[in-house]
Design a protein around this motif. Structure first.
Motif, PDB file in Angstrom:
ATOM      1  N   ASP A  50       0.843  -1.191   0.000  1.00 44.27           N
ATOM      2  CA  ASP A  50       0.000   0.000   0.000  1.00 44.27           C
ATOM      3  C   ASP A  50       0.881   1.245   0.000  1.00 44.27           C
ATOM      4  O   ASP A  50       2.117   1.157  -0.090  1.00 44.27           O
ATOM      5  CB  ASP A  50      -0.967  -0.005   1.190  1.00 44.27           C
ATOM      6  N   GLU A  59      -6.790  -7.788   2.581  1.00 43.36           N
ATOM      7  CA  GLU A  59      -7.233  -7.684   1.190  1.00 43.36           C
ATOM      8  C   GLU A  59      -6.721  -8.858   0.363  1.00 43.36           C
ATOM      9  O   GLU A  59      -7.470  -9.464  -0.420  1.00 43.36           O
ATOM     10  CB  GLU A  59      -6.720  -6.365   0.616  1.00 43.36           C
ATOM     11  N   GLU A  62      -8.565 -12.290   1.519  1.00 43.40           N
ATOM     12  CA  GLU A  62      -9.944 -12.432   1.053  1.00 43.40           C
ATOM     13  C   GLU A  62      -9.991 -12.737  -0.440  1.00 43.40           C
ATOM     14  O   GLU A  62     -10.777 -13.576  -0.890  1.00 43.40           O
ATOM     15  CB  GLU A  62     -10.729 -11.157   1.370  1.00 43.40           C
ATOM     16  N   ARG A  63      -9.141 -12.066  -1.198  1.00 42.43           N
ATOM     17  CA  ARG A  63      -9.129 -12.301  -2.647  1.00 42.43           C
ATOM     18  C   ARG A  63      -8.684 -13.721  -2.973  1.00 42.43           C
ATOM     19  O   ARG A  63      -9.321 -14.414  -3.784  1.00 42.43           O
ATOM     20  CB  ARG A  63      -8.184 -11.286  -3.308  1.00 42.43           C
ATOM     21  N   ASP A 154      -6.279  -4.949   9.838  1.00 43.05           N
ATOM     22  CA  ASP A 154      -6.371  -6.356   9.434  1.00 43.05           C
ATOM     23  C   ASP A 154      -5.485  -7.280  10.252  1.00 43.05           C
ATOM     24  O   ASP A 154      -5.294  -8.433   9.880  1.00 43.05           O
ATOM     25  CB  ASP A 154      -6.019  -6.523   7.948  1.00 43.05           C
TER      26      ASP A 154
END
Length: 365
Positions: A50, A59, A62-63, A154
């Motif tokens: 990021d 992120e 989950e993907r 997270d």
């Protein structure tokens, strides 16, 4: 019941180690956690960063879990991690059933074994009803680490190294991941300048006499200062020094700078070793023993050849610092840092530059 785990590793050393582990992990997980069967899938993939130079674990998890229907996701990176004044071995997100292991914090003589233990430990944390077996608890990973709460995005908890020993391990891992020996072929212009300057010591009898007169201790001191001069020049000229900012806390900047100094020092030491060998061979080939003995006024042996090559290599190293000026900053950074560390530094600088530009616009407005 079969539990599926996805292993995602950054290219380079993380993927090399993780790929080898994927085959033996199912048995290790079953024997240490005492559960059902395990199925482990491996993928080499550059983990995204990021704007803050961090890996968005939630992120990514989950993907990947949606795409491959994995129960757990464990990512392995060579990006060093710090949190709360401690060196981080791994971040854990029970919400996303994912973990991120940092390879530099697993430095040591048995990195592969420590990585295996780390993945098993992380699987136990993610499968909260499971726990590592007593046999695993006796191994080296558990003793110097502890689990801490973490309020980061997270991340529910972090596995961190304890005390000065932990910081030393992380620093060693960062230097190892940078692979200092790569500086030898990468800084070819600096090496050429060093060799050309060292050649003067082979052809000038005044250098022979000076080397013969100097003690081994004095020659070692000259060598240290020559290497240190090149290290300082490379760091300063190529802007490798990390400054403490809002995005880079002081403790973290100190760690990165220590890793830079260690990497460059070892890299220059490798260049010096190559130069010393080449200069010694050149001296043996060019200067006959009788002629060297006549110039020195006493019998010459291999020690005299080695001493003149020693002094010549030191003088050549100082000249090599100036020769490194002809290397591009990008070439020096590629020789000094791993790909992931270069990406982190680039993103940090871009973010800081944007903040400065926005601040300037606010002042002008």
């Amino acid at each position: 019941m079969t539990v599926t785990m996805g292993l995602i590793a950054d290219p380079g050393l993380p993927s090399e180690l993780t790929r080898d582990l994927a085959g033996e992990l199912p048995e290790a997980l079953k024997s240490n956690l005492g559960e059902g069967d395990w199925e482990v899938s491996f993928r080499c993939e550059a983990l995204s960063l990021d704007d803050h130079g961090h890996i968005p674990l939630g992120e990514i998890a989950e993907r990947e879990r949606r795409r491959d229907h994995w129960d757990l996701v464990v990512c392995v990176t060579d990006l060093p991690r710090c949190a709360g004044g401690s060196a981080v071995v791994a971040d854990i997100s029970t919400t996303h059933r994912a973990a991120l292991a940092s390879l530099p914090a697993l430095a040591g003589l048995s990195v592969r074994r420590r990585l295996l233990d780390a993945v098993v430990r992380l699987a136990a944390e993610l499968r909260q009803e499971a726990s590592p077996s007593p046999r695993m608890r006796r191994r080296g990973l558990i003793a110097p680490v502890k689990m801490t709460g973490n309020a980061g995005k997270d991340v529910d908890a972090s596995l961190v190294l304890v005390g000065p020993r932990g910081w030393a391990r992380l620093l060693f891992g960062m230097v190892r991941d940078n692979r200092p020996w790569r500086m030898v072929p990468s800084l070819s212009r600096a090496l050429a300048a060093s060799a050309a300057s060292a050649a003067f010591g082979v052809f000038y009898s005044s250098i022979w006499a000076m080397a013969d007169f100097l003690s081994a201790g004095r020659l070692a001191l000259i060598t240290f200062f020559a290497i240190a001069a090149m290290v300082v020049w490379l760091i300063a000229y190529n802007d490798l020094w990390e400054r403490a900012t809002g995005r880079t806390p002081r403790a973290q900047a100190v760690l990165y700078n220590a890793a830079t100094v260690g990497t460059v020092f070892l890299g220059v030491a490798c260049i010096y070793a190559v130069l010393l060998v080449v200069t010694t061979l050149a001296a043996l080939a060019v200067i006959s023993a009788p002629y060297l003995a006549k110039s020195l006024g006493h019998t010459a042996d291999f020690g005299n050849y080695l001493k003149l090559a020693w002094l010549s290599a030191s003088l050549g190293t100082v000249a090599g610092a100036l020769g490194s000026s002809f290397e591009s900053e990008e070439a020096v950074q590629q020789a000094t840092y791993s790909r992931r560390e270069r990406e982190r530094r680039a993103r940090t600088r871009e973010a800081e530059q944007r903040e400065q530009e926005e601040a300037a616009r606010d002042r002008d407005g």
